[in-house]
Design an enzyme around this catalytic site. Structure first.
Site, mmCIF file in Angstrom:
data_model
loop_
_atom_site.group_PDB
_atom_site.id
_atom_site.type_symbol
_atom_site.label_atom_id
_atom_site.label_comp_id
_atom_site.label_asym_id
_atom_site.label_seq_id
_atom_site.Cartn_x
_atom_site.Cartn_y
_atom_site.Cartn_z
ATOM 1 N N LYS A 150 0.814 -1.223 0.000
ATOM 2 C CA LYS A 150 0.000 0.000 0.000
ATOM 3 C C LYS A 150 0.848 1.274 0.000
ATOM 4 C CE LYS A 150 -4.116 -2.043 2.073
ATOM 5 N NZ LYS A 150 -5.135 -1.994 3.130
ATOM 6 N N GLY A 163 -3.591 0.853 17.746
ATOM 7 C CA GLY A 163 -2.611 0.631 16.685
ATOM 8 C C GLY A 163 -2.271 1.921 15.967
ATOM 9 N N ASP A 198 -10.260 2.418 2.328
ATOM 10 C CA ASP A 198 -10.388 1.683 3.599
ATOM 11 C C ASP A 198 -11.177 2.475 4.647
ATOM 12 O OD1 ASP A 198 -9.070 -0.663 2.901
ATOM 13 O OD2 ASP A 198 -7.103 0.120 3.444
HETATM 14 P P1 ATR Z 1 -0.761 -2.963 9.632
HETATM 15 O O1 ATR Z 1 -0.482 -2.569 8.217
HETATM 16 O O2 ATR Z 1 -1.610 -4.202 9.769
HETATM 17 O O3 ATR Z 1 -1.271 -1.833 10.459
HETATM 18 P P2 ATR Z 1 1.777 -2.570 10.861
HETATM 19 O O4 ATR Z 1 1.959 -1.306 10.122
HETATM 20 O O5 ATR Z 1 2.947 -3.511 11.008
HETATM 21 O O6 ATR Z 1 0.643 -3.447 10.214
HETATM 22 O O7 ATR Z 1 1.198 -2.223 12.315
HETATM 23 C C1 ATR Z 1 0.884 -3.204 13.263
HETATM 24 C C2 ATR Z 1 0.271 -2.532 14.484
HETATM 25 O O8 ATR Z 1 -0.059 -3.543 15.449
HETATM 26 C C3 ATR Z 1 1.209 -1.555 15.186
HETATM 27 O O9 ATR Z 1 0.437 -0.533 15.772
HETATM 28 C C4 ATR Z 1 1.833 -2.453 16.254
HETATM 29 O O10 ATR Z 1 2.348 -1.754 17.376
HETATM 30 P P3 ATR Z 1 3.851 -1.099 17.324
HETATM 31 O O11 ATR Z 1 3.715 0.125 16.476
HETATM 32 O O12 ATR Z 1 4.156 -0.782 18.713
HETATM 33 O O13 ATR Z 1 4.711 -2.151 16.704
HETATM 34 C C5 ATR Z 1 0.651 -3.267 16.670
HETATM 35 N N1 ATR Z 1 1.006 -4.535 17.303
HETATM 36 C C6 ATR Z 1 1.536 -5.623 16.713
HETATM 37 N N2 ATR Z 1 1.697 -6.619 17.618
HETATM 38 C C7 ATR Z 1 1.257 -6.148 18.817
HETATM 39 C C8 ATR Z 1 1.137 -6.704 20.137
HETATM 40 N N3 ATR Z 1 1.514 -7.948 20.400
HETATM 41 N N4 ATR Z 1 0.611 -5.912 21.100
HETATM 42 C C9 ATR Z 1 0.212 -4.648 20.839
HETATM 43 N N5 ATR Z 1 0.288 -4.070 19.611
HETATM 44 C C10 ATR Z 1 0.812 -4.804 18.615
#
Ligand code: ATR
Length: 282
Positions: A70, A131, A106
């Protein structure tokens, strides 16, 4: 008509094998009488642009863009919608003669699912968005547009929530919406609407906040659907919230993309009802 002359569309990503988009767009095409085919385009991680060029040369008129392309699609678009520019990400490309047009449907899809399908008006509400990755960036602008009182963005790393707020602050001010960043374990108050846009459900990592964030009867929505969303939905139900998965958003963002490509609005409600039945039966 054969596949050399019919307009072609595809979901471009890696992986794409499990995408429901071909099914959704086939239903939209049948419903509206549009002559098109919609396929899966598995793009090598280092050859997104080349894959799209080849697809365009073979009759491709546009594509949906999914993980992990994206941001690259945003960079490749010659023209961007305002909402794609704000999101910094593109989920819909239309191959116009004067250059590729990039949009992001989205957020509009999520908003329509919340406000129309789930009958929850966001105006004046307190929203908690979990997130600060690509999924949150894709929907934040549309959430702001609905003018809730506040949107709190809670993220494991606070800095990313603050960075997301910085890119949306001017837009939020224009719409009279207060944005705040919070830690997942310190979200402060209760919320009318909770949106899980982290990848925790996909990773089977459990709900990343305490149930105390939920106001009685709050809408609790996970952007995932199917088995991945089940633990979040059970958690929401157990704590008196209204659970909702991401299937409605999936169908609504597709309907918006279909209209961008074809200039016709499909009836998303009937397609969502069919897919819901299919999902519940599987
Ligand atoms: P996407 O495109 O699906 O949003 P991404 O850009 O990798 O994927 O973002 C993943 C999100 O899930 C992020 O907000 C991440 O938190 P961090 O920014 O701190 O990494 C969050 N996330 C992933 N695993 C997590 C976990 N176990 N607990 C809490 N937040 C999590």
């Amino acid at each position: 008509m054969n596949n050399n002359t019919i307009d072609r569309y595809a979901v471009a990503g890696n992986p794409v094998a499990h995408s429901r988009s071909p099914d959704i767009h086939a239903r939209f095409a049948a419903q509206t009488g549009q002559a098109l085919v919609y396929e899966r385009l598995l793009c090598p991680l280092d050859a997104f642009k080349d894959s799209l060029r080849a697809f365009e040369a073979a009759g491709g008129r546009g594509c949906s863009v999914t993980v992990p392309f994206k941001f690259e699609a945003h960079a490749l678009a010659a023209h961007l919608s305002e909402r794609a520019r704000l999101a910094g990400a593109v989920n819909t490309l239309r191959f116009d003669a004067q250059g590729w047009f990039g949009d992001n449907t989205d957020g509009a899809g999520l908003l329509r699912d919340i406000e129309i399908n789930a009958h929850c008006r966001l105006a004046g509400k307190r929203v908690l968005l979990l997130g600060a990755g690509g999924a949150s960036a894709g929907v934040l602008g549309s959430l702001i547009k609905a003018r809730p009182a506040t949107i709190t963005i809670a993220n494991r790393s606070l800095g990313k929530a603050e960075a997301l707020i910085a890119t949306h602050q001017a837009y939020a001010l224009e719409h009279g919406v207060t944005l705040a960043a919070a830690r997942l374990d310190d979200c402060g108050q209760t919320y009318d609407v909770l949106i899980n846009a982290t990848s925790t459900s996909l990773a089977g990592a459990g709900v990343p906040v305490a149930a105390t964030v939920l106001a009685p009867g709050a809408l609790a929505l996970d952007l995932m659907y199917g088995p991945a969303a089940a633990p979040f939905l059970s958690w929401a139900r157990e704590h008196g919230a209204e659970p909702r998965d991401g299937l409605g958003m999936l169908v609504e963002q597709a309907a918006e993309a279909f209209e961008i490509w074809r200039g016709v609005r499909p009836d998303s409600a009937s397609v969502l009802a069919d897919l819901r039945l299919q999902l519940d039966a599987s």
